[in-house]
Motif scaffolding. Structure first.
Motif, PDB file in Angstrom:
ATOM      1  N   THR A 290       0.547  -1.425   0.129  1.00  0.00           N
ATOM      2  CA  THR A 290       0.168   0.175   0.059  1.00  0.00           C
ATOM      3  C   THR A 290       0.566   1.443   0.019  1.00  0.00           C
ATOM      4  N   LEU A 291       2.493   1.363   0.455  1.00  0.00           N
ATOM      5  CA  LEU A 291       2.981   2.446   0.690  1.00  0.00           C
ATOM      6  C   LEU A 291       3.227   3.083  -0.679  1.00  0.00           C
ATOM      7  N   PRO A 292       3.403   2.394  -1.976  1.00  0.00           N
ATOM      8  CA  PRO A 292       3.420   3.800  -3.254  1.00  0.00           C
ATOM      9  C   PRO A 292       2.072   3.603  -3.842  1.00  0.00           C
ATOM     10  N   PHE A 293       0.349   3.775  -3.457  1.00  0.00           N
ATOM     11  CA  PHE A 293      -0.822   3.985  -3.529  1.00  0.00           C
ATOM     12  C   PHE A 293      -0.355   5.549  -2.892  1.00  0.00           C
ATOM     13  N   HIS A 294      -0.471   5.491  -1.628  1.00  0.00           N
ATOM     14  CA  HIS A 294       0.223   6.627  -0.734  1.00  0.00           C
ATOM     15  C   HIS A 294       1.307   7.778  -1.194  1.00  0.00           C
ATOM     16  N   LEU A 295       1.874   7.011  -1.855  1.00  0.00           N
ATOM     17  CA  LEU A 295       2.854   7.998  -2.610  1.00  0.00           C
ATOM     18  C   LEU A 295       2.345   8.238  -4.654  1.00  0.00           C
ATOM     19  N   ARG A 296       1.902   8.546  -4.812  1.00  0.00           N
ATOM     20  CA  ARG A 296       1.082   7.934  -6.149  1.00  0.00           C
ATOM     21  C   ARG A 296       2.215   9.489  -6.566  1.00  0.00           C
ATOM     22  N   TYR A 307      11.940   3.971   0.678  1.00  0.00           N
ATOM     23  CA  TYR A 307      11.883   2.790   1.439  1.00  0.00           C
ATOM     24  C   TYR A 307      13.100   2.733   2.555  1.00  0.00           C
ATOM     25  N   ALA A 308      13.788   4.043   1.859  1.00  0.00           N
ATOM     26  CA  ALA A 308      15.008   3.373   3.242  1.00  0.00           C
ATOM     27  C   ALA A 308      15.113   4.382   3.932  1.00  0.00           C
ATOM     28  N   THR A 309      13.797   4.642   4.698  1.00  0.00           N
ATOM     29  CA  THR A 309      13.325   5.272   5.763  1.00  0.00           C
ATOM     30  C   THR A 309      12.576   4.561   6.326  1.00  0.00           C
ATOM     31  N   LEU A 310      11.593   4.227   5.654  1.00  0.00           N
ATOM     32  CA  LEU A 310      10.611   2.927   6.805  1.00  0.00           C
ATOM     33  C   LEU A 310      11.979   1.055   7.068  1.00  0.00           C
ATOM     34  N   GLU A 311      13.322   1.522   6.260  1.00  0.00           N
ATOM     35  CA  GLU A 311      13.816   0.177   7.321  1.00  0.00           C
ATOM     36  C   GLU A 311      13.933   1.005   8.367  1.00  0.00           C
ATOM     37  N   GLN A 312      15.248   2.221   8.257  1.00  0.00           N
ATOM     38  CA  GLN A 312      15.349   2.880   9.540  1.00  0.00           C
ATOM     39  C   GLN A 312      14.246   2.660  10.558  1.00  0.00           C
ATOM     40  N   VAL A 313      13.223   3.225  10.169  1.00  0.00           N
ATOM     41  CA  VAL A 313      12.245   2.780  11.001  1.00  0.00           C
ATOM     42  C   VAL A 313      11.952   1.638  11.992  1.00  0.00           C
ATOM     43  N   ARG A 314      11.500   0.453  10.714  1.00  0.00           N
ATOM     44  CA  ARG A 314      11.741  -0.646  11.038  1.00  0.00           C
ATOM     45  C   ARG A 314      12.319  -0.794  12.361  1.00  0.00           C
ATOM     46  N   ASN A 315      13.747  -0.562  12.215  1.00  0.00           N
ATOM     47  CA  ASN A 315      15.071  -0.723  13.223  1.00  0.00           C
ATOM     48  C   ASN A 315      15.385  -0.219  13.740  1.00  0.00           C
TER      49      ASN A 315
END
Length: 631
Positions: A290-296, A307-315
């Motif tokens: 769903t992430l690309p949908f909200h970043l149309r 995606y890099a920020t998402l990985e940092q947040v998860r880590n």
């Protein structure tokens, strides 16, 4: 309540008609009648005479509400009420619905025996409502003669099966028409290539309203700004949702907050992407579809950043930074939060907020810090309002008063039930005159003397168990969160200890007190199914000064206990576990001048480490059990 009297229907309907006509490309009309309306720049019909209105009322057996009568006196019906009602009834077409659609029966089938009056009234609407839709895209418009306001106006309900939502209520016919005008605007706002530009008096007024709302937000009047932005959003104005979402996110309203129209702008992405992906990470369970949908509209570089920020947040490695003096305050606040002083961290951020610089005109407040694992837990809805009420970004205004902190001070809060009533026991060590990062060296074995990255207690618990393969009934190593315990003290806290070890317990106070003083508290006065217990021990320079343990209704003492901590004061006349616990914690805090930060321990992220065992090794002949998992 909307004042429907004296409304200038003709000007409103003329403006709507002209905006509709100008928004259409050649050949876009649905019919010859629509094309004639476009050429005439009029969506309406000739006005209904008073005689026609009276005849309609006699036919229907009811006098119509004032706003509908006044509308008919200007136009006897209406084309294109919003995007899905193609023809709205006038004096000839309005009729009682009498459940001609069968929807009343369908809605009643969904009612259960516990259905309330509102639900039953909603189901009955289809039998009593006056139907105003003459032609539509499976959309019903019913005016309810039994939902009447103090002004005599009937509520209007709209419903479409493809929306899969309950009927939407409009307070009266005027509000319904205003809402349909907004719907028309919102559907026309995003133009495709080759279509006429959608710019008119209404859009210009709304864009001016947004410009003023931006300034109001920066001045600290976020409530007025929110009203203006919500109005512009209802009309579909570009960036209105993205602007309003910045306010909503800081107020804790995370649902459906996507910073639409702004998050894909490279100027604002560094501030708006982190909170968006942090919310996604909290609810996605590793499904990122769903992430690309909200970043149309995002380009490849922006998606890579997302995606890099998402990985940092998860880590847990995302780190918020900002420019200038505000950025310096961010660094200082993170250091305070890192050791549990969340109130101090918040005050540091707020004091520097007037120096914050937006990334552009559509940036209303610092936002990416809410994704920072140390700074994010500082936010509450009350603090969000406090931040939004503070003038910033070069604007002036009246700053709000300083709000009370979230930490009550002392330790008595530990005696209060937590929201899940899960905290029935806990233990902690206080060490005087040392920094928190020194505690593992005093309380852990050599192989466990390093601090883990800041985590919530339950994240740390899962991480500690992930690679553990051996569990011993005699091994009671505690997962301890560390921080500062007020002036001059550091703490190590375990909020989920093993059962009290009784004769095998060894207080860590002695080992922790080399060259200083250490205090150990272990409370289980509210354990329920086990005997209540409480232990206090104090050591100085590697030797125990005094201690007591209450368990099974008996008190064991050692050394000369100061009067304020004498256990007979608390257990001699037993008044209940929580009363004794609170009094004991107040006495400990008072005796040593220390406190434990509630917000950081319960909601924040702190460094953790595994202490050495709180129990002695087994003696000869003592049986114990070891469980090994896996290889």
């Amino acid at each position: 309540m909307t004042d429907t009297t004296g409304f200038d229907w003709r000007s409103f309907l003329l403006r709507w008609s002209e905006e509709w006509a100008d928004s259409l490309a050649d050949g876009e009309t649905r019919s010859q009648d629509d094309e004639a309306a476009r050429q005439a720049r009029w969506l309406g019909f000739p006005a209904a005479s008073q005689e026609r209105i009276t005849a309609m009322e006699e036919r229907l057996g009811r006098r119509m509400p004032a706003s509908y009568r006044e509308f008919l006196a200007v136009s006897d019906g209406w084309r294109h009420a919003g995007g899905f009602v193609w023809l709205l009834a006038g004096t000839e077409d309005a009729r009682w619905h009498n459940d001609a659609s069968g929807l009343g029966e369908m809605f009643e089938e969904y009612l259960d025996e516990d259905a309330g009056p509102e639900e039953r009234r909603e189901a009955d609407l289809w039998r009593r409502g006056l139907q105003l839709d003459a032609e539509s895209d499976a959309t019903y418009v019913l005016m309810d003669p039994e939902d009447v306001g103090e002004d005599g106006e009937w509520a209007v309900y709209t419903w479409a099966s493809w929306r899969a939502e309950p009927p939407e209520r409009h307070a009266n016919f005027l509000e319904f028409m205003r809402d349909m005008h907004r719907e028309f605007h919102s559907l026309r706002a995003n133009r495709r290539d080759g279509e006429p530009a959608f710019a008119n008096a209404t859009t210009r007024e709304l864009d001016a309203l947004m410009d003023e709302a931006r300034l109001e937000a920066l001045r600290g009047d976020w409530e007025r700004a929110a009203k203006g932005l919500d109005e512009a959003k209802a009309y579909g104005r570009p960036r209105a949702a993205g602007l309003g979402d910045q306010l909503r996110r800081l107020l804790g309203q995370t649902y459906m907050v996507y910073f639409d129209g702004l998050v894909t702008d490279p100027r604002y992405a560094p501030e708006l992407l982190p909170p968006l992906v942090a919310e996604h990470a909290a609810h996605s369970y590793r499904d990122d579809s769903t992430l690309p949908f909200h970043l149309r509209g995002a380009d490849d570089d922006l998606m890579a950043l997302a995606y890099a920020t998402l990985e940092q947040v998860r880590n847990g490695t995302y780190r918020y930074t900002a420019a200038g003096p505000f950025g310096e305050a961010v660094d200082a606040a993170r250091e305070l939060a890192r050791w549990g002083d969340t109130d101090g961290a918040w005050r540091t951020l707020l004091r520097a907020l007037p120096l914050w610089e937006p990334l552009g005109p559509d940036h209303l407040a610092p936002l990416a810090w809410v994704a920072d694992p140390l700074l994010g837990p500082l936010l509450t809805p009350e603090r969000g309002r406090e931040l939004l009420s503070t003038p910033r970004g070069g604007q002036s205004g009246e700053a709000p008063g300083v709000s009370a902190g979230l930490d009550p001070g002392g330790m008595a809060w530990l005696a209060e039930p937590d929201p899940g009533n899960n905290r029935t026991s806990y233990r902690f060590v206080l060490v005087e005159g040392v920094e928190p990062e020194e505690l593992p060296g005093r309380l852990a074995d050599a192989d466990g003397a390093a601090l883990n990255a800041p985590m919530t207690f339950w994240e740390a618990r899962r991480a500690s168990l992930r690679d553990r393969r051996e569990f011993s009934s005699y091994d009671d190593r505690a997962l301890m969160a560390v921080g500062r315990a007020g002036t001059g003290w550091s703490f190590a806290f375990d909020g989920d200890p093993a059962p009290f070890a009784g004769q095998r317990f060894v207080s860590p106070a002695v080992a922790a007190s080399a060259g200083t003083r250490a205090v150990v508290v272990w409370s289980g006065l509210r354990t329920g199914h086990r005997e209540p217990y409480f232990h206090l021990s104090v050591a100085r320079d590697g030797a125990e000064e005094y201690a007591f343990t209450y368990v099974g209704g008996e008190i064991q003492k050692a050394g000369e206990i100061p009067g304020p901590l004498d256990p007979s004061r608390f257990f001699g006349a037993w008044q209940g576990a929580s009363d004794a616990e609170r009094a004991l914690l107040e006495a400990v805090a008072g005796e040593f001048g220390a406190s434990l930060p509630r917000h950081a321990i319960v909601n924040g992220r702190l460094h953790t480490f595994a202490s050495r065992s709180w129990t002695r090794p087994p003696r000869d002949g003592e049986a114990y059990m070891v469980i090994r998992v896996g290889g």
